[in-house]
Scaffold this active site. Structure first.
Site, mmCIF file in Angstrom:
data_model
loop_
_atom_site.group_PDB
_atom_site.id
_atom_site.type_symbol
_atom_site.label_atom_id
_atom_site.label_comp_id
_atom_site.label_asym_id
_atom_site.label_seq_id
_atom_site.Cartn_x
_atom_site.Cartn_y
_atom_site.Cartn_z
ATOM 1 N N CYS A 79 0.817 -1.220 0.000
ATOM 2 C CA CYS A 79 0.000 0.000 0.000
ATOM 3 C C CYS A 79 0.851 1.271 0.000
ATOM 4 C CB CYS A 79 -0.957 -0.016 1.177
ATOM 5 S SG CYS A 79 -1.813 -1.587 1.344
ATOM 6 N N HIS A 91 -3.806 6.627 2.106
ATOM 7 C CA HIS A 91 -4.138 5.291 1.600
ATOM 8 C C HIS A 91 -5.532 4.913 2.097
ATOM 9 C CE1 HIS A 91 -4.273 1.114 0.854
ATOM 10 N NE2 HIS A 91 -3.965 0.729 2.077
ATOM 11 N N ASN A 94 -10.210 -1.301 -0.298
ATOM 12 C CA ASN A 94 -8.765 -1.077 -0.176
ATOM 13 C C ASN A 94 -8.074 -1.699 -1.389
ATOM 14 O OD1 ASN A 94 -6.029 -1.392 0.413
ATOM 15 N ND2 ASN A 94 -6.358 -1.873 2.566
HETATM 16 C C1 LIG Z 1 -10.236 -5.621 10.225
HETATM 17 C C2 LIG Z 1 -10.945 -4.746 11.242
HETATM 18 C C3 LIG Z 1 -12.041 -3.951 10.568
HETATM 19 C C4 LIG Z 1 -11.573 -5.657 12.287
HETATM 20 O O1 LIG Z 1 -12.150 -4.876 13.300
HETATM 21 P P1 LIG Z 1 -11.827 -5.196 14.813
HETATM 22 O O2 LIG Z 1 -12.643 -4.300 15.607
HETATM 23 O O3 LIG Z 1 -10.352 -5.155 14.999
HETATM 24 O O4 LIG Z 1 -12.358 -6.689 14.899
HETATM 25 P P2 LIG Z 1 -11.893 -7.830 15.861
HETATM 26 O O5 LIG Z 1 -11.127 -8.811 15.058
HETATM 27 O O6 LIG Z 1 -11.268 -7.316 17.122
HETATM 28 O O7 LIG Z 1 -13.281 -8.417 16.237
HETATM 29 C C5 LIG Z 1 -14.239 -7.675 17.008
HETATM 30 C C6 LIG Z 1 -15.537 -8.411 16.997
HETATM 31 O O8 LIG Z 1 -16.093 -8.358 15.655
HETATM 32 C C7 LIG Z 1 -16.302 -9.689 15.184
HETATM 33 N N1 LIG Z 1 -15.991 -9.721 13.775
HETATM 34 C C8 LIG Z 1 -14.796 -9.877 13.171
HETATM 35 N N2 LIG Z 1 -14.929 -9.832 11.855
HETATM 36 C C9 LIG Z 1 -16.224 -9.630 11.609
HETATM 37 C C10 LIG Z 1 -16.974 -9.479 10.430
HETATM 38 N N3 LIG Z 1 -16.418 -9.511 9.210
HETATM 39 N N4 LIG Z 1 -18.296 -9.268 10.549
HETATM 40 C C11 LIG Z 1 -18.895 -9.215 11.761
HETATM 41 N N5 LIG Z 1 -18.230 -9.346 12.900
HETATM 42 C C12 LIG Z 1 -16.908 -9.563 12.831
HETATM 43 C C13 LIG Z 1 -15.378 -10.572 15.974
HETATM 44 O O9 LIG Z 1 -15.871 -11.881 16.050
HETATM 45 C C14 LIG Z 1 -15.403 -9.895 17.335
HETATM 46 O O10 LIG Z 1 -16.560 -10.269 18.018
HETATM 47 P P3 LIG Z 1 -16.563 -10.436 19.614
HETATM 48 O O11 LIG Z 1 -16.240 -9.070 20.160
HETATM 49 O O12 LIG Z 1 -17.940 -10.903 19.884
HETATM 50 O O13 LIG Z 1 -15.491 -11.431 19.904
HETATM 51 C C15 LIG Z 1 -9.977 -3.787 11.954
HETATM 52 O O14 LIG Z 1 -9.066 -4.492 12.763
HETATM 53 C C16 LIG Z 1 -9.222 -2.941 11.011
HETATM 54 O O15 LIG Z 1 -9.795 -2.091 10.374
HETATM 55 N N6 LIG Z 1 -7.898 -3.107 10.921
HETATM 56 C C17 LIG Z 1 -7.072 -2.411 9.991
HETATM 57 C C18 LIG Z 1 -7.170 -3.117 8.714
HETATM 58 C C19 LIG Z 1 -6.602 -2.364 7.572
HETATM 59 O O16 LIG Z 1 -6.840 -1.230 7.404
HETATM 60 N N7 LIG Z 1 -5.830 -3.049 6.772
HETATM 61 C C20 LIG Z 1 -5.249 -2.525 5.637
HETATM 62 C C21 LIG Z 1 -3.879 -2.100 5.921
HETATM 63 S S1 LIG Z 1 -3.078 -1.687 4.471
#
Ligand SMILES: CC(C)(COP(=O)(O)OP(=O)(O)OC[C@H]1O[C@@H](n2cnc3c(N)ncnc32)[C@H](O)[C@@H]1OP(=O)(O)O)[C@@H](O)C(=O)NCCC(=O)NCCS
Length: 342
Positions: free
Chosen positions: A123, A267, A298
């Site tokens: 990215c 980004h 993304n």
């Molecule tokens: C990926 C992302 C959206 C996930 O969000 P998060 O809040 O970290 O999610 P978590 O993995 O901690 O999970 C939180 C809860 O959501 C749930 N969950 C995870 N993925 C899910 C989905 N696709 N749909 C619904 N629920 C989901 C999990 O089971 C968890 O539930 P719980 O609290 O009951 O255990 C977030 O971490 C993020 O935006 N990260 C950066 C990613 C990014 O920008 N990447 C590109 C870099 S170049």
């Protein structure tokens, strides 16, 4: 007296002369993603800001999308393809290792014998390419350089992975960098942190994947097509805390304050990361912020030039404005700079 090598001189300054993008025709709304993972439209929108993304069809290859995007950038720059003296293609999703896809793209565009090569900086790929292009133009090794960011991340997406299935999209963005009377590209603040290489990575190397003789290897583990996996929360924290500092360094290096910006084009990783950065940078509300992720997802190396083109197209930013760009991702790698919009 020993012979001396004739000095090479380039342009005093460089700038972006044109930008162009290509978005695949197939739109994948969140409702379609819900066929693959247990989630909801509301969860995806609130956690990532994404409403839809575009996925390339068989005809929309890495080369095809690049040629379309670059053609627009070259037309906007008002130059002919023969004037391009270098083609840099940033991508992590061109699945044929050799040769570089850049040579085919250069040939199809009509860039003659211009040097053409691929770079892998995820990215941050567009920013890395921009830094190289700026150096080439000012160092005298090329007149105009084409920088393309292109991805078919759908080819590397595991649609059953809840943490990534909704994030990635496909597309291409391109910029023509060339000589300028005044500085049009500020110092690119770029870097890497290999200690976090595993935070975003391909699940397995191609040799490991193909070493498995059939559908089930000796350990009973099923052979799976390599895909991108990500430690979402680690990436999130790194992006918000460390990358805001890098963005500040780019502003400082350019001698620009946030209120002088005509656009902020980060980004398009995640809307919450964008919002958090805006806050950390204390960006005045008058500075328009790229939020292309809502419709595009993304697209890694393509995301900044795609968002830049869209902001110009929609009149959210205008030619001559100063824009702060910052890319960050797998590596981990990053690159930020202040640029004058074409
Ligand atoms: C990926 C992302 C959206 C996930 O969000 P998060 O809040 O970290 O999610 P978590 O993995 O901690 O999970 C939180 C809860 O959501 C749930 N969950 C995870 N993925 C899910 C989905 N696709 N749909 C619904 N629920 C989901 C999990 O089971 C968890 O539930 P719980 O609290 O009951 O255990 C977030 O971490 C993020 O935006 N990260 C950066 C990613 C990014 O920008 N990447 C590109 C870099 S170049």
């Amino acid at each position: 007296m020993s012979a001396t090598i004739k000095p090479v001189t380039g342009a005093r300054f460089s700038r972006i002369h044109g930008v162009g993008g290509y978005r695949p025709t197939r739109v994948i709304p969140n409702s379609e993603v819900l066929n693959w993972i247990d989630s909801s439209d509301e969860w995806i929108r609130t956690r990532s800001g994404i409403a839809e993304r575009r996925w390339a069809g068989p005809e929309e290859s890495v080369a095809e999308m690049s040629v379309q995007a670059a053609g627009k950038a070259i037309a906007m720059a008002g130059i002919s393809p023969e004037q391009i003296g270098g083609v840099i293609v940033a991508t992590v999703s061109h699945l044929k290792q050799t040769p570089a896809i850049a040579t085919e793209i250069a040939q199809r565009l009509g860039c003659g014998t211009a040097p053409a090569f691929d770079i892998s900086a995820a990215c941050a790929g567009f920013g890395y390419g921009l830094s190289l292009a700026d150096g080439m133009v000012r160092g005298g090794s090329a007149g105009y350089v084409l920088v393309i960011g292109v991805e078919r991340l759908s080819d590397l997406t595991d649609v059953t992975d809840r943490s990534t299935a909704f994030i990635f999209g496909d597309g291409a963005g391109a910029a023509v960098v060339g000589p300028s009377e005044t500085p049009g590209i500020g110092k690119v603040v770029w870097g890497s942190d290999g200690s976090q290489a595993e935070v975003i990575s391909q699940t397995q190397a191609w040799d490991t994947a193909f070493a498995k003789p059939d559908a089930v290897n000796g350990t009973g583990e099923e052979v799976r097509w390599p895909a991108l996996r990500m430690e979402g929360q680690t990436v999130f924290r790194w992006a918000v805390y460390d990358m805001a500092k890098v963005a500040e360094q780019a502003l400082e290096a350019a001698g620009i304050t946030a209120d002088q910006l005509g656009a902020f084009i980060p980004h398009q990783a995640n809307m919450r990361i964008i919002d958090a950065m805006v806050k950390k940078l204390d960006l005045p509300p008058s500075v328009p912020v790229a939020r292309d992720i809502a419709e595009t997802g993304n697209t890694s190396a393509a995301s900044i030039p795609l968002a830049m083109e869209r902001m110009l197209e929609r009149g959210e930013a205008k030619s001559g404005d100063l824009a702060l760009i910052i890319g960050f991702g797998a590596g981990l790698v990053y690159a930020a700079a202040v640029v004058t919009l074409p």
